[in-house]
Write an enzyme that holds these catalytic residues in place. Structure first.
Site, short mmCIF file in Angstrom:
data_model
loop_
_atom_site.label_atom_id
_atom_site.label_comp_id
_atom_site.label_asym_id
_atom_site.label_seq_id
_atom_site.Cartn_x
_atom_site.Cartn_y
_atom_site.Cartn_z
N ILE A 171 -12.93 84.88 17.95
CA ILE A 171 -11.69 86.63 17.91
C ILE A 171 -10.61 86.10 19.28
O ILE A 171 -9.59 85.94 18.47
CB ILE A 171 -12.71 87.68 18.47
CG1 ILE A 171 -13.22 88.00 17.85
CG2 ILE A 171 -11.91 88.52 19.65
CD1 ILE A 171 -14.47 89.05 18.65
N ASP B 174 -11.51 77.27 27.49
CA ASP B 174 -12.61 77.58 27.64
C ASP B 174 -13.92 76.75 27.69
O ASP B 174 -13.04 75.35 27.47
CB ASP B 174 -12.79 77.99 25.97
CG ASP B 174 -14.19 78.17 25.13
OD1 ASP B 174 -15.04 77.94 25.52
OD2 ASP B 174 -14.15 79.24 24.18
N THR C 5 -11.59 93.59 25.64
CA THR C 5 -11.40 93.74 25.06
C THR C 5 -13.35 93.28 24.31
O THR C 5 -14.32 93.53 22.85
CB THR C 5 -11.08 93.74 23.23
OG1 THR C 5 -10.39 92.40 23.23
CG2 THR C 5 -9.49 94.00 23.45
N SER C 6 -13.46 92.08 25.53
CA SER C 6 -14.89 91.56 25.27
C SER C 6 -16.72 92.54 26.07
O SER C 6 -16.91 92.83 24.52
CB SER C 6 -15.00 90.36 26.07
OG SER C 6 -15.70 89.48 25.34
N ASP D 293 -11.18 97.75 26.49
CA ASP D 293 -11.76 98.33 25.08
C ASP D 293 -13.56 98.82 25.44
O ASP D 293 -14.23 99.50 25.41
CB ASP D 293 -11.79 97.82 23.93
CG ASP D 293 -12.35 99.07 22.67
OD1 ASP D 293 -12.09 99.71 22.75
OD2 ASP D 293 -13.05 98.02 22.31
N GLU E 193 -19.95 101.61 30.80
CA GLU E 193 -19.36 102.16 29.79
C GLU E 193 -21.02 102.83 29.10
O GLU E 193 -21.29 104.19 28.53
CB GLU E 193 -18.67 101.55 28.72
CG GLU E 193 -19.73 100.38 28.03
CD GLU E 193 -19.62 99.80 27.13
OE1 GLU E 193 -17.77 98.83 27.23
OE2 GLU E 193 -19.35 99.92 25.20
P1 NAI Z 1 -17.55 83.44 20.21
O1 NAI Z 1 -19.44 82.94 19.92
O2 NAI Z 1 -16.99 83.18 18.62
O3 NAI Z 1 -16.71 83.01 21.03
C1 NAI Z 1 -17.10 82.96 22.71
C2 NAI Z 1 -16.09 82.20 23.47
O4 NAI Z 1 -16.15 82.16 24.41
C3 NAI Z 1 -16.47 80.36 23.20
O5 NAI Z 1 -15.86 80.05 22.00
C4 NAI Z 1 -17.27 79.85 24.02
O6 NAI Z 1 -16.95 78.61 24.59
C5 NAI Z 1 -16.74 80.96 25.47
N1 NAI Z 1 -17.38 81.04 26.56
C6 NAI Z 1 -18.32 80.25 26.66
N2 NAI Z 1 -18.13 80.48 27.85
C7 NAI Z 1 -17.10 80.50 28.55
C8 NAI Z 1 -16.50 80.79 30.03
N3 NAI Z 1 -17.64 80.82 31.06
N4 NAI Z 1 -15.21 80.97 29.98
C9 NAI Z 1 -14.67 81.15 28.92
N5 NAI Z 1 -14.65 80.99 27.84
C10 NAI Z 1 -16.43 80.69 27.37
O7 NAI Z 1 -17.58 84.92 19.90
P2 NAI Z 1 -16.19 86.20 19.80
O8 NAI Z 1 -16.77 86.66 18.42
O9 NAI Z 1 -15.25 85.33 19.59
O10 NAI Z 1 -16.77 87.04 20.64
C11 NAI Z 1 -16.13 87.18 22.14
C12 NAI Z 1 -17.21 88.06 23.01
O11 NAI Z 1 -16.60 89.42 22.54
C13 NAI Z 1 -17.94 89.06 22.32
O12 NAI Z 1 -18.94 87.82 23.12
C14 NAI Z 1 -18.46 90.04 22.12
O13 NAI Z 1 -18.45 90.45 24.03
C15 NAI Z 1 -17.27 90.58 21.87
N6 NAI Z 1 -17.02 91.64 21.14
C16 NAI Z 1 -16.73 92.82 21.60
C17 NAI Z 1 -16.39 94.02 20.03
C18 NAI Z 1 -15.65 94.73 20.53
O14 NAI Z 1 -15.93 95.99 19.62
N7 NAI Z 1 -15.38 95.43 21.47
C19 NAI Z 1 -16.81 93.83 18.87
C20 NAI Z 1 -17.24 92.52 18.69
C21 NAI Z 1 -17.25 91.41 20.04
#
Ligand code: NAI
Length: 352
Positions: free
Chosen positions: A164, A183, A240-241, A266, A271
Protein backbone atom coordinates in the site's frame (compact mmCIF):
# COMPACT_ATOMS: atom_id res chain seq x y z
CA UNK A 1 -18.20 -28.26 3.22
CA UNK A 2 -20.04 -26.02 5.65
CA UNK A 3 -18.58 -22.56 6.20
CA UNK A 4 -19.85 -20.12 8.83
CA UNK A 5 -19.24 -16.57 7.63
CA UNK A 6 -19.12 -13.94 10.39
CA UNK A 7 -19.48 -10.14 10.09
CA UNK A 8 -21.14 -10.84 6.74
CA UNK A 9 -22.69 -7.66 5.38
CA UNK A 10 -24.94 -7.71 2.30
CA UNK A 11 -21.99 -6.87 0.02
CA UNK A 12 -19.91 -9.75 1.49
CA UNK A 13 -22.83 -12.13 0.94
CA UNK A 14 -23.20 -10.97 -2.66
CA UNK A 15 -19.52 -11.31 -3.65
CA UNK A 16 -18.83 -14.52 -1.69
CA UNK A 17 -22.01 -16.21 -2.93
CA UNK A 18 -21.17 -15.29 -6.51
CA UNK A 19 -17.60 -16.60 -6.36
CA UNK A 20 -18.48 -19.78 -4.44
CA UNK A 21 -21.42 -20.54 -6.74
CA UNK A 22 -19.98 -19.73 -10.14
CA UNK A 23 -16.38 -20.82 -9.75
CA UNK A 24 -15.57 -24.43 -10.58
CA UNK A 25 -12.27 -25.08 -8.85
CA UNK A 26 -8.80 -24.22 -10.01
CA UNK A 27 -7.48 -25.91 -13.18
CA UNK A 28 -6.93 -29.56 -12.30
CA UNK A 29 -9.09 -29.78 -9.18
CA UNK A 30 -12.67 -30.89 -8.85
CA UNK A 31 -15.05 -28.18 -7.63
CA UNK A 32 -15.63 -27.73 -3.91
CA UNK A 33 -19.21 -27.80 -2.84
CA UNK A 34 -19.40 -25.14 -0.14
CA UNK A 35 -22.45 -24.34 1.92
CA UNK A 36 -22.14 -20.81 3.27
CA UNK A 37 -24.07 -19.69 6.37
CA UNK A 38 -23.97 -15.92 6.80
CA UNK A 39 -24.05 -14.19 10.19
CA UNK A 40 -24.10 -10.41 10.10
CA UNK A 41 -22.69 -10.17 13.64
CA UNK A 42 -19.06 -10.58 14.68
CA UNK A 43 -17.36 -13.69 15.99
CA UNK A 44 -16.59 -13.42 19.71
CA UNK A 45 -16.78 -15.74 22.74
CA UNK A 46 -20.61 -15.43 22.82
CA UNK A 47 -21.15 -16.20 19.12
CA UNK A 48 -18.74 -19.17 18.84
CA UNK A 49 -21.62 -21.72 19.12
CA UNK A 50 -22.98 -20.41 15.80
CA UNK A 51 -20.07 -22.18 14.10
CA UNK A 52 -21.56 -25.53 15.10
CA UNK A 53 -21.46 -27.96 12.16
CA UNK A 54 -18.99 -25.87 10.15
CA UNK A 55 -15.53 -27.07 9.28
CA UNK A 56 -14.35 -23.64 8.22
CA UNK A 57 -15.16 -20.13 9.34
CA UNK A 58 -14.69 -16.94 7.37
CA UNK A 59 -13.99 -13.71 9.31
CA UNK A 60 -13.06 -10.04 8.94
CA UNK A 61 -11.06 -7.35 10.74
CA UNK A 62 -13.14 -6.92 13.90
CA UNK A 63 -13.93 -10.57 14.58
CA UNK A 64 -12.29 -11.81 17.77
CA UNK A 65 -10.00 -14.83 17.36
CA UNK A 66 -8.56 -14.99 20.86
CA UNK A 67 -7.25 -18.22 22.43
CA UNK A 68 -10.66 -18.75 24.08
CA UNK A 69 -12.51 -18.36 20.76
CA UNK A 70 -10.07 -20.57 18.84
CA UNK A 71 -10.33 -23.31 21.45
CA UNK A 72 -14.13 -23.11 21.30
CA UNK A 73 -14.10 -23.32 17.50
CA UNK A 74 -11.71 -26.26 17.54
CA UNK A 75 -13.92 -28.11 20.03
CA UNK A 76 -16.87 -27.64 17.62
CA UNK A 77 -14.87 -29.22 14.78
CA UNK A 78 -13.74 -26.08 12.96
CA UNK A 79 -10.40 -26.70 11.26
CA UNK A 80 -9.91 -23.72 8.93
CA UNK A 81 -9.96 -19.97 9.56
CA UNK A 82 -10.36 -17.96 6.36
CA UNK A 83 -9.60 -14.27 6.88
CA UNK A 84 -11.20 -11.90 4.37
CA UNK A 85 -8.53 -9.29 5.16
CA UNK A 86 -4.77 -8.72 5.12
CA UNK A 87 -4.21 -7.75 8.76
CA UNK A 88 -4.26 -10.60 11.30
CA UNK A 89 -3.61 -8.70 14.54
CA UNK A 90 -6.98 -10.05 15.79
CA UNK A 91 -5.85 -13.70 15.59
CA UNK A 92 -3.94 -15.50 18.36
CA UNK A 93 -1.65 -17.27 15.90
CA UNK A 94 0.39 -19.27 18.47
CA UNK A 95 -2.87 -20.81 19.78
CA UNK A 96 -4.09 -21.50 16.23
CA UNK A 97 -0.82 -23.22 15.45
CA UNK A 98 -0.91 -25.19 18.69
CA UNK A 99 -4.43 -26.41 17.82
CA UNK A 100 -3.36 -27.34 14.29
CA UNK A 101 -5.77 -24.88 12.68
CA UNK A 102 -5.33 -23.76 9.09
CA UNK A 103 -5.30 -19.92 9.01
CA UNK A 104 -4.99 -17.98 5.76
CA UNK A 105 -5.45 -14.32 4.89
CA UNK A 106 -5.98 -12.28 1.75
CA UNK A 107 -2.63 -10.47 1.72
CA UNK A 108 -3.28 -8.12 -1.15
CA UNK A 109 -6.74 -7.48 -2.49
CA UNK A 110 -6.15 -4.04 -3.83
CA UNK A 111 -3.29 -1.92 -2.51
CA UNK A 112 -4.46 0.82 -4.87
CA UNK A 113 -7.93 0.89 -3.25
CA UNK A 114 -6.37 1.77 0.12
CA UNK A 115 -3.68 4.08 -1.28
CA UNK A 116 -6.24 6.02 -3.35
CA UNK A 117 -8.47 6.37 -0.27
CA UNK A 118 -5.55 7.63 1.85
CA UNK A 119 -4.95 10.28 -0.80
CA UNK A 120 -8.67 11.12 -0.88
CA UNK A 121 -8.69 11.63 2.91
CA UNK A 122 -5.51 13.67 2.79
CA UNK A 123 -6.81 16.01 0.10
CA UNK A 124 -10.27 16.30 1.66
CA UNK A 125 -8.73 17.49 4.89
CA UNK A 126 -6.07 19.62 3.22
CA UNK A 127 -8.52 21.40 0.86
CA UNK A 128 -11.41 21.35 3.40
CA UNK A 129 -13.87 19.85 0.92
CA UNK A 130 -15.73 18.16 3.81
CA UNK A 131 -16.56 21.64 5.13
CA UNK A 132 -17.19 23.18 1.69
CA UNK A 133 -19.72 20.45 0.89
CA UNK A 134 -21.87 21.32 3.92
CA UNK A 135 -21.50 25.07 3.52
CA UNK A 136 -22.54 25.16 -0.12
CA UNK A 137 -25.62 23.04 0.61
CA UNK A 138 -26.65 25.73 3.13
CA UNK A 139 -26.16 28.43 0.50
CA UNK A 140 -22.97 29.66 2.20
CA UNK A 141 -20.30 30.36 -0.42
CA UNK A 142 -17.87 32.08 1.94
CA UNK A 143 -14.28 30.79 1.61
CA UNK A 144 -13.08 31.78 5.10
CA UNK A 145 -11.60 28.74 6.84
CA UNK A 146 -11.26 26.72 3.64
CA UNK A 147 -7.66 27.66 2.84
CA UNK A 148 -5.53 24.66 1.88
CA UNK A 149 -1.99 24.01 0.67
CA UNK A 150 -0.66 22.74 -2.66
CA UNK A 151 0.55 19.16 -2.46
CA UNK A 152 3.08 19.96 -5.17
CA UNK A 153 6.49 20.51 -3.62
CA UNK A 154 5.43 19.35 -0.15
CA UNK A 155 7.17 16.60 1.80
CA UNK A 156 5.09 13.51 2.53
CA UNK A 157 6.21 10.81 4.96
CA UNK A 158 5.13 7.20 4.46
CA UNK A 159 5.50 5.00 7.53
CA UNK A 160 5.59 1.42 6.27
CA UNK A 161 6.35 0.97 2.59
CA UNK A 162 4.83 -2.36 1.65
CA UNK A 163 2.25 -2.89 -1.07
CA UNK A 164 0.00 0.00 0.00
CA UNK A 165 2.80 2.42 0.90
CA UNK A 166 4.39 1.80 -2.49
CA UNK A 167 1.07 2.35 -4.30
CA UNK A 168 0.74 5.68 -2.44
CA UNK A 169 4.30 6.63 -3.40
CA UNK A 170 3.43 6.08 -7.09
CA UNK A 171 0.37 8.34 -6.77
CA UNK A 172 2.20 11.08 -4.84
CA UNK A 173 5.00 11.23 -7.37
CA UNK A 174 2.35 12.37 -9.84
CA UNK A 175 1.52 15.27 -7.49
CA UNK A 176 5.16 16.38 -7.45
CA UNK A 177 5.73 15.62 -3.75
CA UNK A 178 9.06 14.94 -2.08
CA UNK A 179 8.78 11.54 -0.42
CA UNK A 180 10.43 10.27 2.74
CA UNK A 181 9.80 6.81 4.17
CA UNK A 182 10.46 4.87 7.32
CA UNK A 183 10.45 1.09 7.20
CA UNK A 184 12.78 -1.28 9.09
CA UNK A 185 12.71 -3.55 6.02
CA UNK A 186 13.37 -1.18 3.09
CA UNK A 187 12.24 -2.13 -0.42
CA UNK A 188 14.44 -1.24 -3.37
CA UNK A 189 11.28 -0.49 -5.37
CA UNK A 190 10.69 2.66 -3.27
CA UNK A 191 14.10 4.19 -3.92
CA UNK A 192 13.05 5.54 -7.32
CA UNK A 193 10.31 7.59 -5.56
CA UNK A 194 12.06 8.87 -2.46
CA UNK A 195 14.44 8.34 0.40
CA UNK A 196 14.39 6.07 3.45
CA UNK A 197 15.15 7.82 6.74
CA UNK A 198 14.61 7.05 10.43
CA UNK A 199 11.24 7.89 11.97
CA UNK A 200 12.95 10.61 14.04
CA UNK A 201 14.30 12.19 10.84
CA UNK A 202 11.03 11.81 8.92
CA UNK A 203 8.57 13.37 11.37
CA UNK A 204 10.03 16.91 11.68
CA UNK A 205 10.37 17.27 7.88
CA UNK A 206 6.93 16.18 6.69
CA UNK A 207 3.89 18.32 5.90
CA UNK A 208 1.80 15.15 5.62
CA UNK A 209 2.37 11.74 7.21
CA UNK A 210 0.52 8.58 6.15
CA UNK A 211 0.67 5.34 8.16
CA UNK A 212 0.89 2.03 6.27
CA UNK A 213 2.64 -0.38 8.63
CA UNK A 214 0.88 -3.34 10.27
CA UNK A 215 -0.26 -3.28 13.90
CA UNK A 216 2.15 -5.30 16.02
CA UNK A 217 3.63 -4.95 19.51
CA UNK A 218 6.42 -2.82 18.01
CA UNK A 219 4.08 -0.48 16.15
CA UNK A 220 1.27 -0.14 18.72
CA UNK A 221 1.04 3.58 19.59
CA UNK A 222 3.89 4.40 17.21
CA UNK A 223 2.14 7.79 17.16
CA UNK A 224 2.20 8.97 20.78
CA UNK A 225 3.05 12.13 22.78
CA UNK A 226 6.74 11.78 21.91
CA UNK A 227 6.40 11.19 18.17
CA UNK A 228 3.62 13.79 17.82
CA UNK A 229 5.94 16.37 19.41
CA UNK A 230 8.53 15.52 16.75
CA UNK A 231 6.08 16.26 13.92
CA UNK A 232 6.25 19.53 12.02
CA UNK A 233 3.76 22.04 13.51
CA UNK A 234 0.56 22.07 11.43
CA UNK A 235 1.28 18.72 9.72
CA UNK A 236 -1.62 16.48 8.72
CA UNK A 237 -1.66 12.82 9.84
CA UNK A 238 -3.52 10.10 7.89
CA UNK A 239 -4.15 6.59 9.21
CA UNK A 240 -5.73 3.99 6.94
CA UNK A 241 -3.80 1.11 8.48
CA UNK A 242 -4.90 0.07 11.98
CA UNK A 243 -6.33 2.22 14.78
CA UNK A 244 -3.90 0.92 17.39
CA UNK A 245 -0.99 2.66 15.66
CA UNK A 246 -2.21 5.93 17.18
CA UNK A 247 -2.60 6.68 20.88
CA UNK A 248 -5.93 8.48 20.71
CA UNK A 249 -5.50 10.49 23.92
CA UNK A 250 -2.25 11.91 22.59
CA UNK A 251 -3.66 13.02 19.21
CA UNK A 252 -6.56 14.73 20.98
CA UNK A 253 -4.04 16.72 23.04
CA UNK A 254 -1.99 17.55 19.92
CA UNK A 255 -5.12 18.72 18.07
CA UNK A 256 -6.25 20.83 21.04
CA UNK A 257 -2.88 22.55 21.26
CA UNK A 258 -2.92 23.18 17.50
CA UNK A 259 0.42 21.40 17.02
CA UNK A 260 -1.24 18.76 14.85
CA UNK A 261 -2.83 20.48 11.85
CA UNK A 262 -5.33 17.75 10.98
CA UNK A 263 -6.16 14.09 11.41
CA UNK A 264 -7.80 11.78 8.88
CA UNK A 265 -8.73 8.34 10.15
CA UNK A 266 -10.19 5.35 8.38
CA UNK A 267 -9.42 3.17 11.38
CA UNK A 268 -9.77 3.77 15.11
CA UNK A 269 -8.18 2.22 18.17
CA UNK A 270 -11.50 1.04 19.64
CA UNK A 271 -13.44 0.52 16.40
CA UNK A 272 -14.44 -3.07 17.26
CA UNK A 273 -18.11 -3.15 18.27
CA UNK A 274 -18.78 0.21 16.57
CA UNK A 275 -17.61 0.11 12.97
CA UNK A 276 -19.63 -1.69 10.30
CA UNK A 277 -22.85 -1.17 12.29
CA UNK A 278 -25.49 1.55 12.47
CA UNK A 279 -25.34 3.25 15.89
CA UNK A 280 -27.10 6.42 14.72
CA UNK A 281 -30.02 5.92 17.10
CA UNK A 282 -27.87 5.30 20.17
CA UNK A 283 -25.74 7.30 22.57
CA UNK A 284 -22.18 6.35 21.68
CA UNK A 285 -20.27 5.79 24.91
CA UNK A 286 -16.75 6.25 23.54
CA UNK A 287 -15.84 9.76 24.76
CA UNK A 288 -12.51 9.90 22.93
CA UNK A 289 -14.12 9.09 19.58
CA UNK A 290 -16.86 11.64 20.21
CA UNK A 291 -14.29 14.28 21.16
CA UNK A 292 -12.39 13.59 17.93
CA UNK A 293 -15.59 14.13 15.96
CA UNK A 294 -15.93 17.68 17.34
CA UNK A 295 -12.75 18.97 15.66
CA UNK A 296 -13.27 20.75 12.34
CA UNK A 297 -9.89 19.42 11.17
CA UNK A 298 -10.63 15.74 11.82
CA UNK A 299 -12.24 13.33 9.36
CA UNK A 300 -13.25 9.85 10.43
CA UNK A 301 -14.43 7.06 8.15
CA UNK A 302 -15.55 3.60 9.22
CA UNK A 303 -12.76 1.37 7.84
CA UNK A 304 -13.77 1.62 4.20
CA UNK A 305 -10.45 2.21 2.42
CA UNK A 306 -10.56 -1.31 0.97
CA UNK A 307 -14.16 -0.96 -0.17
CA UNK A 308 -14.12 -1.12 -3.98
CA UNK A 309 -15.70 -3.59 -6.39
CA UNK A 310 -12.26 -4.79 -7.44
CA UNK A 311 -11.17 -5.44 -3.86
CA UNK A 312 -14.38 -7.31 -2.91
CA UNK A 313 -13.99 -9.54 -5.97
CA UNK A 314 -10.38 -10.37 -5.12
CA UNK A 315 -11.23 -10.95 -1.43
CA UNK A 316 -13.90 -13.50 -2.41
CA UNK A 317 -11.71 -15.19 -5.04
CA UNK A 318 -8.64 -15.39 -2.81
CA UNK A 319 -10.76 -16.78 0.06
CA UNK A 320 -11.96 -19.46 -2.32
CA UNK A 321 -8.39 -20.28 -3.43
CA UNK A 322 -7.28 -20.53 0.22
CA UNK A 323 -10.13 -22.95 0.91
CA UNK A 324 -9.16 -25.04 -2.12
CA UNK A 325 -5.61 -25.33 -0.73
CA UNK A 326 -6.99 -26.38 2.65
CA UNK A 327 -9.22 -29.03 1.13
CA UNK A 328 -6.47 -30.31 -1.20
CA UNK A 329 -4.04 -30.36 1.76
CA UNK A 330 -1.43 -28.57 -0.27
CA UNK A 331 0.84 -25.67 0.54
CA UNK A 332 -1.09 -22.41 0.77
CA UNK A 333 0.96 -19.31 0.00
CA UNK A 334 -1.31 -17.23 2.26
CA UNK A 335 -1.03 -19.56 5.26
CA UNK A 336 -0.23 -17.69 8.49
CA UNK A 337 0.70 -20.79 10.42
CA UNK A 338 3.70 -23.03 10.05
CA UNK A 339 3.61 -25.78 7.40
CA UNK A 340 3.74 -28.45 10.11
CA UNK A 341 0.10 -27.64 10.83
CA UNK A 342 -0.82 -28.85 7.35
CA UNK A 343 1.13 -32.04 7.89
CA UNK A 344 -0.58 -32.67 11.24
CA UNK A 345 -3.92 -32.09 9.53
CA UNK A 346 -3.30 -34.97 7.13
CA UNK A 347 -4.51 -37.32 9.84
CA UNK A 348 -7.76 -35.39 10.29
CA UNK A 349 -10.89 -36.05 8.26
CA UNK A 350 -12.00 -33.29 5.87
CA UNK A 351 -15.71 -33.14 5.12
CA UNK A 352 -16.18 -31.89 1.56
P1 NAI B 1 2.62 -5.01 3.64
O1 NAI B 1 2.91 -6.17 4.52
O2 NAI B 1 2.80 -5.13 2.16
O3 NAI B 1 3.49 -3.75 4.13
C1 NAI B 1 3.67 -3.40 5.47
C2 NAI B 1 5.02 -2.69 5.57
O4 NAI B 1 5.16 -2.22 6.91
C3 NAI B 1 6.21 -3.60 5.25
O5 NAI B 1 7.05 -3.02 4.29
C4 NAI B 1 6.90 -3.73 6.59
O6 NAI B 1 8.31 -3.87 6.47
C5 NAI B 1 6.53 -2.41 7.24
N1 NAI B 1 6.77 -2.38 8.67
C6 NAI B 1 6.85 -3.44 9.54
N2 NAI B 1 7.16 -2.98 10.76
C7 NAI B 1 7.26 -1.64 10.67
C8 NAI B 1 7.58 -0.62 11.61
N3 NAI B 1 7.88 -0.89 12.90
N4 NAI B 1 7.60 0.66 11.16
C9 NAI B 1 7.35 0.95 9.88
N5 NAI B 1 7.07 0.03 8.95
C10 NAI B 1 7.02 -1.25 9.35
O7 NAI B 1 1.14 -4.57 4.00
P2 NAI B 1 0.13 -3.70 3.11
O8 NAI B 1 -0.64 -4.60 2.22
O9 NAI B 1 0.84 -2.55 2.53
O10 NAI B 1 -0.89 -3.21 4.24
C11 NAI B 1 -0.47 -2.37 5.30
C12 NAI B 1 -1.54 -2.34 6.37
O11 NAI B 1 -2.70 -1.69 5.85
C13 NAI B 1 -2.06 -3.72 6.82
O12 NAI B 1 -1.24 -4.24 7.85
C14 NAI B 1 -3.44 -3.41 7.32
O13 NAI B 1 -3.37 -3.17 8.71
C15 NAI B 1 -3.82 -2.11 6.61
N6 NAI B 1 -4.96 -2.27 5.70
C16 NAI B 1 -6.04 -1.43 5.86
C17 NAI B 1 -7.14 -1.53 5.03
C18 NAI B 1 -8.32 -0.62 5.16
O14 NAI B 1 -9.38 -0.89 4.55
N7 NAI B 1 -8.24 0.46 5.89
C19 NAI B 1 -7.19 -2.56 3.98
C20 NAI B 1 -5.97 -3.34 3.84
C21 NAI B 1 -4.91 -3.19 4.70
Amino acid sequence: MKIAVFSAKPYDQKYLSHVFTHHHGSSNNSPISAELTFHDFALNPETVPLAHGAEAICVFVNDVLSAEVLQGLHALGVRAILLRCAGYNNVDLPTAEHLGLFVANVPSYSPEAVAEFALALLQTLNRRTHRAYNRVREGNFNLDGLLGRNLHGKTVGIVGVGKIGLALARILRGFGCRLLAFDPFPLDAFREFGEYVSLEALLPQCDFVSLHCPLMDKTRHIINEGTLAQMKPGAILVNTSRGGLIKTRSVIAALKSGHLGGLALDVYEKEGGLFYQDHSGEVIQDDELMRLMTFPNVIICGHQAFFTEEALTEIAECTRRNLEDFVARRHCQNSLVHEKVLKRRESLPVRI
